[in-house]
Design an enzyme around this catalytic site. Sequence first.
Site, PDB file in Angstrom:
ATOM      1  N   GLY A 149      -1.488 -14.614  42.501  1.00  0.00           N
ATOM      2  CA  GLY A 149      -0.291 -14.280  41.728  1.00  0.00           C
ATOM      3  C   GLY A 149       0.778 -13.910  42.734  1.00  0.00           C
ATOM      4  N   HIS A 150       1.660 -14.844  43.030  1.00  0.00           N
ATOM      5  CA  HIS A 150       2.680 -14.639  44.072  1.00  0.00           C
ATOM      6  C   HIS A 150       4.037 -14.447  43.397  1.00  0.00           C
ATOM      7  CE1 HIS A 150       0.006 -16.845  47.241  1.00  0.00           C
ATOM      8  NE2 HIS A 150      -0.557 -15.783  46.717  1.00  0.00           N
ATOM      9  N   LYS A 176       3.149 -11.939  49.924  1.00  0.00           N
ATOM     10  CA  LYS A 176       3.227 -13.268  50.542  1.00  0.00           C
ATOM     11  C   LYS A 176       4.260 -14.143  49.839  1.00  0.00           C
ATOM     12  CE  LYS A 176      -1.146 -13.779  49.619  1.00  0.00           C
ATOM     13  NZ  LYS A 176      -1.444 -12.427  49.137  1.00  0.00           N
ATOM     14  N   LYS A 235       7.210  -3.647  51.385  1.00  0.00           N
ATOM     15  CA  LYS A 235       7.205  -2.447  50.542  1.00  0.00           C
ATOM     16  C   LYS A 235       7.382  -1.152  51.321  1.00  0.00           C
ATOM     17  CE  LYS A 235       5.276  -3.282  46.398  1.00  0.00           C
ATOM     18  NZ  LYS A 235       4.386  -3.580  45.286  1.00  0.00           N
ATOM     19  N   ASP A 261      -2.077  -9.552  47.687  1.00  0.00           N
ATOM     20  CA  ASP A 261      -0.902  -8.905  47.093  1.00  0.00           C
ATOM     21  C   ASP A 261      -0.021  -8.200  48.119  1.00  0.00           C
ATOM     22  OD1 ASP A 261      -1.871  -9.763  44.651  1.00  0.00           O
ATOM     23  OD2 ASP A 261      -2.960  -7.884  44.298  1.00  0.00           O
ATOM     24  N   ARG A 321      -4.080  -5.737  36.050  1.00  0.00           N
ATOM     25  CA  ARG A 321      -4.886  -4.544  36.326  1.00  0.00           C
ATOM     26  C   ARG A 321      -4.148  -3.616  37.295  1.00  0.00           C
ATOM     27  NH1 ARG A 321     -10.340  -7.158  38.547  1.00  0.00           N
ATOM     28  NH2 ARG A 321      -8.820  -8.618  39.385  1.00  0.00           N
ATOM     29  N   GLN A 350      -4.658 -14.832  48.426  1.00  0.00           N
ATOM     30  CA  GLN A 350      -5.569 -13.710  48.662  1.00  0.00           C
ATOM     31  C   GLN A 350      -5.270 -13.088  50.038  1.00  0.00           C
ATOM     32  OE1 GLN A 350      -7.292 -16.837  47.256  1.00  0.00           O
ATOM     33  NE2 GLN A 350      -6.325 -15.860  45.518  1.00  0.00           N
TER      34      GLN A 350
HETATM   35  P1  GDP Z   1       1.423 -11.681  46.854  1.00  0.00           P
HETATM   36  O1  GDP Z   1       0.245 -11.995  46.002  1.00  0.00           O
HETATM   37  O2  GDP Z   1       1.032 -11.381  48.263  1.00  0.00           O
HETATM   38  O3  GDP Z   1       2.498 -12.710  46.781  1.00  0.00           O
HETATM   39  O4  GDP Z   1       2.043 -10.327  46.273  1.00  0.00           O
HETATM   40  P2  GDP Z   1       2.250  -9.980  44.719  1.00  0.00           P
HETATM   41  O5  GDP Z   1       3.388 -10.758  44.195  1.00  0.00           O
HETATM   42  O6  GDP Z   1       0.970 -10.042  43.987  1.00  0.00           O
HETATM   43  O7  GDP Z   1       2.599  -8.436  44.805  1.00  0.00           O
HETATM   44  C1  GDP Z   1       3.688  -7.965  45.523  1.00  0.00           C
HETATM   45  C2  GDP Z   1       4.583  -7.173  44.568  1.00  0.00           C
HETATM   46  O8  GDP Z   1       5.490  -6.387  45.296  1.00  0.00           O
HETATM   47  C3  GDP Z   1       5.445  -8.055  43.695  1.00  0.00           C
HETATM   48  O9  GDP Z   1       5.663  -7.399  42.473  1.00  0.00           O
HETATM   49  C4  GDP Z   1       6.748  -8.164  44.475  1.00  0.00           C
HETATM   50  O10 GDP Z   1       7.869  -8.429  43.653  1.00  0.00           O
HETATM   51  C5  GDP Z   1       6.826  -6.791  45.052  1.00  0.00           C
HETATM   52  N1  GDP Z   1       7.480  -6.696  46.369  1.00  0.00           N
HETATM   53  C6  GDP Z   1       7.436  -7.572  47.399  1.00  0.00           C
HETATM   54  N2  GDP Z   1       8.072  -7.048  48.472  1.00  0.00           N
HETATM   55  C7  GDP Z   1       8.512  -5.818  48.111  1.00  0.00           C
HETATM   56  C8  GDP Z   1       9.181  -4.769  48.789  1.00  0.00           C
HETATM   57  O11 GDP Z   1       9.499  -4.848  49.959  1.00  0.00           O
HETATM   58  N3  GDP Z   1       9.437  -3.633  48.077  1.00  0.00           N
HETATM   59  C9  GDP Z   1       9.084  -3.486  46.779  1.00  0.00           C
HETATM   60  N4  GDP Z   1       9.364  -2.350  46.191  1.00  0.00           N
HETATM   61  N5  GDP Z   1       8.455  -4.454  46.114  1.00  0.00           N
HETATM   62  C10 GDP Z   1       8.145  -5.580  46.769  1.00  0.00           C
HETATM   63  P1  IMO Z   2      -2.974 -13.078  45.792  1.00  0.00           P
HETATM   64  O1  IMO Z   2      -2.871 -14.483  46.327  1.00  0.00           O
HETATM   65  C1  IMO Z   2      -5.509  -9.609  45.124  1.00  0.00           C
HETATM   66  C2  IMO Z   2      -9.700 -10.389  44.139  1.00  0.00           C
HETATM   67  C3  IMO Z   2     -10.181 -10.046  42.758  1.00  0.00           C
HETATM   68  C4  IMO Z   2     -11.630  -9.711  43.037  1.00  0.00           C
HETATM   69  C5  IMO Z   2     -11.995 -10.726  44.125  1.00  0.00           C
HETATM   70  C6  IMO Z   2     -12.680 -11.982  43.609  1.00  0.00           C
HETATM   71  O2  IMO Z   2      -2.069 -12.790  44.665  1.00  0.00           O
HETATM   72  O3  IMO Z   2      -2.893 -12.101  46.910  1.00  0.00           O
HETATM   73  P2  IMO Z   2     -11.808 -14.131  42.298  1.00  0.00           P
HETATM   74  O4  IMO Z   2     -11.129 -14.249  40.971  1.00  0.00           O
HETATM   75  O5  IMO Z   2     -11.043 -14.687  43.436  1.00  0.00           O
HETATM   76  O6  IMO Z   2     -13.220 -14.637  42.256  1.00  0.00           O
HETATM   77  O7  IMO Z   2     -11.938 -12.528  42.533  1.00  0.00           O
HETATM   78  O8  IMO Z   2     -10.775 -11.065  44.753  1.00  0.00           O
HETATM   79  N1  IMO Z   2      -8.525 -11.288  44.185  1.00  0.00           N
HETATM   80  C7  IMO Z   2      -7.295 -10.892  44.517  1.00  0.00           C
HETATM   81  N2  IMO Z   2      -6.816  -9.662  44.804  1.00  0.00           N
HETATM   82  N3  IMO Z   2      -4.708 -10.685  45.211  1.00  0.00           N
HETATM   83  C8  IMO Z   2      -5.188 -11.922  44.963  1.00  0.00           C
HETATM   84  O9  IMO Z   2      -4.453 -13.033  45.159  1.00  0.00           O
HETATM   85  C9  IMO Z   2      -6.524 -12.065  44.557  1.00  0.00           C
HETATM   86  N4  IMO Z   2      -7.299 -13.119  44.206  1.00  0.00           N
HETATM   87  C10 IMO Z   2      -8.505 -12.624  43.993  1.00  0.00           C
HETATM   88  O10 IMO Z   2      -9.475  -8.959  42.214  1.00  0.00           O
HETATM   89  O11 IMO Z   2     -11.718  -8.434  43.605  1.00  0.00           O
HETATM   90 MG    MG Z   3      -0.660 -11.367  44.231  1.00  0.00          MG
END
Ligand code: GDP
Ligand code: IMO
Ligand code: MG
Length: 418
Positions: free
Chosen positions: A40-41, A16, A325, A13, A297, A218
Amino acid sequence: MPVTAVIGGQWGDEGKGKLVDLLCEDMDVVARYQGGANAGHTVKIDSDTIILHQVPSGILRPDCICILGHGMVVDPSALSEELDALEQYGISTDGRIQISYTAHIVTPIHKAMDRATGHIVGTTLRGIGPAYADKARRLGIQAVDMLDITRLGQYLIDRLKIGVQQGEFKADELDAIRDEMQSFLYAADRLAPMLTDTIASIHQAMDGGKNILIEGAQGTLLDLDMGTYPFVTSSHPTVGGIAAGLGFPVKNIDRLMGVFKAYTTRVGEGPFPTELNDEVGERLQEQGAEFGATTGRKRRCGWFDAVAAAYACRINGFTELALTKLDVLDKFDSIKVCTAYELDGDTLPGFSAAIHQLDLVKPVYTELPGWRTDTSDLKSAEALPTEARDYIQRLEELVQVPFVKVSIGAERSQILTL
Ligand code: GDP
Ligand code: IMO
Ligand code: MG
């Protein structure tokens, strides 16, 4: 630079999805090499917030071909729903998705198995661990079997028998599994035309000098071997996963970008040395809107951990970094960074020395002044407040790799180049 890889440096998270979307403006091909629907990207474009789970984030760039490599575990039902959702956003996926013949498949049985035991690790309940376990046990099924729905159906029946015999899921799940099977088979049939020899496909792109982006899911600290085992995912998000999960030679990666959040978050169970169980942690959670993009969560929050980040840089060999961020820290009077771990009064030499006893270490912090300025509208890195630039520079000194991008908001446009 024709070949770029983007890898999470923390516990996932990191942002990416945003970086991949941005870099894909110039890409011909984007490929995932591990994980599955646990990812979840998020990509935010104007009023649309699109969350990609299995489809690479390059899908939002109309000319980008999207590869789901053999190192992934593909959930046909979830992928089929994701394709429908993309079509609803007006994004055409026709002829743009290639799924490896030898990617393993997540079935309703794997998801039921995850529901039985996933709470121990706090998984995303997407069947990831059970599907990879079946692969390692030589009990799994590959995507190629979606070409023969009768065979796939027979596999499900046989695997269900083993599951019942071995008590791998709760008995009251049987009806739910049977209910899901029909839509699973339907989805598998729909996806069958997308099966491709993805090794040949990506090598052809490489030989043709195409621009390729490799998208990690991840993060490094969730790596099965080099993360905080057993609180990890069941794949290799680190750079080695690219060789294993795409058949892509890592020597041909020109640019290896590590993505780090300006603080640290983690979802699920497991040690987290800089976690803040206080109002500062709550502030980070609220200001960063830190909720999981897959499960909703609340994410656990804490300060930037430079010990863990230096480890991630070292084991992956990142050539450059992105910091995301930064804007979330805009209102803090002071900001802490963990520079070392102490155990029983001794300073540990690094993250790998602590990885098996991470819940015992005490983080040592350095405190830096905050900038107390809104950075989210800035148009150039030169405009960053001095304190923000000092913060980034301090992180660079600690991890020994330069930050080249700084994200100051979720929107595509909110990015600065250093
Ligand atoms: P990923 O799994 O690495 O792609 O990241 P996620 O999408 O799970 O979580 C990143 C969250 O931060 C998302 O809700 C994005 O929209 C948000 N986000 C990404 N870059 C920034 C930033 O520079 N500032 C803020 N405030 N939000 C951001
Ligand atoms: P992105 O690509 C954050 C965490 C889960 C749990 C552990 C194992 O969006 O960054 P799993 O379902 O893979 O067997 O869970 O890994 N986890 C993540 N945490 N971002 C993710 O993906 C994750 N994918 C799995 O919360 O702790
Ligand atoms: Mg994510």
